[in-house]
Design a protein around this motif. Structure first.
Motif, PDB file in Angstrom:
ATOM      1  N   GLY A  32       0.478  -1.499  -0.176  1.00  0.00           N
ATOM      2  CA  GLY A  32      -0.212  -0.011   0.277  1.00  0.00           C
ATOM      3  C   GLY A  32       0.824   1.296  -0.011  1.00  0.00           C
ATOM      4  O   GLY A  32       0.660   2.121  -0.634  1.00  0.00           O
ATOM      5  N   MET A  33       1.757   1.318   0.901  1.00  0.00           N
ATOM      6  CA  MET A  33       2.908   2.448   0.780  1.00  0.00           C
ATOM      7  C   MET A  33       3.740   2.612  -0.449  1.00  0.00           C
ATOM      8  O   MET A  33       3.971   4.096  -0.566  1.00  0.00           O
ATOM      9  CB  MET A  33       3.723   2.218   1.848  1.00  0.00           C
ATOM     10  CG  MET A  33       3.269   2.165   3.501  1.00  0.00           C
ATOM     11  SD  MET A  33       4.927   1.537   4.559  1.00  0.00           S
ATOM     12  CE  MET A  33       5.905   2.764   4.287  1.00  0.00           C
ATOM     13  N   SER A  35       2.778   1.476  -3.801  1.00  0.00           N
ATOM     14  CA  SER A  35       0.764   1.540  -4.639  1.00  0.00           C
ATOM     15  C   SER A  35       0.636   2.886  -5.574  1.00  0.00           C
ATOM     16  O   SER A  35       0.699   4.125  -5.055  1.00  0.00           O
ATOM     17  CB  SER A  35      -0.413   0.810  -3.973  1.00  0.00           C
ATOM     18  OG  SER A  35      -0.816   1.536  -4.958  1.00  0.00           O
ATOM     19  N   LYS A  36       0.709   3.109  -6.631  1.00  0.00           N
ATOM     20  CA  LYS A  36       0.307   4.687  -6.891  1.00  0.00           C
ATOM     21  C   LYS A  36      -0.796   4.402  -6.606  1.00  0.00           C
ATOM     22  O   LYS A  36      -1.246   5.920  -6.880  1.00  0.00           O
ATOM     23  CB  LYS A  36       0.685   4.535  -8.680  1.00  0.00           C
ATOM     24  CG  LYS A  36       2.229   4.192  -8.755  1.00  0.00           C
ATOM     25  CD  LYS A  36       2.857   4.519 -10.577  1.00  0.00           C
ATOM     26  CE  LYS A  36       3.709   4.760 -10.788  1.00  0.00           C
ATOM     27  NZ  LYS A  36       4.256   3.883 -12.218  1.00  0.00           N
ATOM     28  N   LYS A  38      -3.811   5.658  -4.799  1.00  0.00           N
ATOM     29  CA  LYS A  38      -4.455   5.493  -2.689  1.00  0.00           C
ATOM     30  C   LYS A  38      -5.306   5.303  -2.819  1.00  0.00           C
ATOM     31  O   LYS A  38      -6.293   6.150  -3.314  1.00  0.00           O
ATOM     32  CB  LYS A  38      -3.236   6.425  -2.414  1.00  0.00           C
ATOM     33  CG  LYS A  38      -1.929   6.888  -2.748  1.00  0.00           C
ATOM     34  CD  LYS A  38      -0.751   6.032  -2.153  1.00  0.00           C
ATOM     35  CE  LYS A  38       0.174   6.809  -2.115  1.00  0.00           C
ATOM     36  NZ  LYS A  38       1.035   5.159  -2.306  1.00  0.00           N
ATOM     37  N   THR A  39      -5.704   5.010  -1.565  1.00  0.00           N
ATOM     38  CA  THR A  39      -7.507   5.099  -1.135  1.00  0.00           C
ATOM     39  C   THR A  39      -7.036   6.582   0.110  1.00  0.00           C
ATOM     40  O   THR A  39      -6.311   6.295   0.876  1.00  0.00           O
ATOM     41  CB  THR A  39      -7.525   3.784   0.412  1.00  0.00           C
ATOM     42  OG1 THR A  39      -7.253   2.773  -0.585  1.00  0.00           O
ATOM     43  CG2 THR A  39      -8.968   3.669   0.593  1.00  0.00           C
ATOM     44  N   ILE A  40      -8.138   6.929  -0.437  1.00  0.00           N
ATOM     45  CA  ILE A  40      -8.521   7.920   0.151  1.00  0.00           C
ATOM     46  C   ILE A  40      -9.979   8.063   0.950  1.00  0.00           C
ATOM     47  O   ILE A  40     -10.692   7.448   0.526  1.00  0.00           O
ATOM     48  CB  ILE A  40      -8.756   9.414  -0.965  1.00  0.00           C
ATOM     49  CG1 ILE A  40     -10.156   8.863  -2.193  1.00  0.00           C
ATOM     50  CG2 ILE A  40      -7.115   9.162  -2.057  1.00  0.00           C
ATOM     51  CD1 ILE A  40     -10.150  10.201  -2.755  1.00  0.00           C
ATOM     52  N   PHE A 123      -7.515   7.157  -7.538  1.00  0.00           N
ATOM     53  CA  PHE A 123      -7.611   7.016  -5.924  1.00  0.00           C
ATOM     54  C   PHE A 123      -8.905   5.464  -5.484  1.00  0.00           C
ATOM     55  O   PHE A 123      -9.779   5.673  -7.138  1.00  0.00           O
ATOM     56  CB  PHE A 123      -7.600   8.110  -5.303  1.00  0.00           C
ATOM     57  CG  PHE A 123      -7.143   9.457  -5.555  1.00  0.00           C
ATOM     58  CD1 PHE A 123      -6.006   9.776  -4.664  1.00  0.00           C
ATOM     59  CD2 PHE A 123      -7.518  10.348  -6.512  1.00  0.00           C
ATOM     60  CE1 PHE A 123      -4.789  10.286  -4.812  1.00  0.00           C
ATOM     61  CE2 PHE A 123      -6.125  11.275  -7.035  1.00  0.00           C
ATOM     62  CZ  PHE A 123      -5.384  11.208  -6.250  1.00  0.00           C
TER      63      PHE A 123
END
Length: 143
Positions: A32-33, A35-36, A38-40, A123
């Motif tokens: 997750g860190m 990854s291009k 991102k979860t918002i 996102f």
């Protein structure tokens, strides 16, 4: 330390399960860190929609989309994204794109595929439409 070793010796299967879970948590966190995509949060999504003209892509089925979707969302099925058929979404490659599903779980693959197809900012909305409506944010019905 001796107690831990004794426990591990007496409960091998449980200890092995604990190690596997620990490794999975670490792998998921690291993935997750880097990854291009991102979860918002819903607040960040609202900011992107209002300030940066973000495009909301709803990957749920047509019936679920008609029951309620985020205003101005574009309904593109996950299967279509997988095939590379983006439809009207193609002209929004430079805008932020927020991928939305029912609960935030099934949006990961379509989001990654959009990113791989050249969409610059992709996102995923945390908790999907369920989280959005759970906070009493507006949904549009029909269409």
């Amino acid at each position: 330390m001796q107690d831990i070793m004794q426990f591990a010796g007496n409960h091998t299967l449980l200890s092995l399960a604990w190690v596997v879970l620990l490794v999975l948590v670490i792998v998921t966190t690291v993935k997750g860190m880097f990854s291009k995509v991102k979860t918002i949060s819903r607040g960040e999504a609202t900011r992107l929609i209002n300030k940066e003209d973000a495009v909301v892509v709803d990957v749920r089925g047509r019936d679920d989309f008609r029951k309620g979707h985020i205003s101005n969302a574009i309904n593109v099925l996950a299967a279509d994204i997988k095939k590379g058929s983006f439809g009207e979404l193609e002209k929004h490659k430079t805008k932020p794109v927020i991928v939305v599903c029912a609960n935030g779980v099934s949006a990961a693959d379509p989001a990654a595929q959009l990113n791989a197809a050249g969409f610059e900012q992709v996102f995923i909305l945390k908790d999907g439409v369920a989280g959005w409506s759970g906070e009493n944010l507006p949904l549009v019905r029909g269409k």
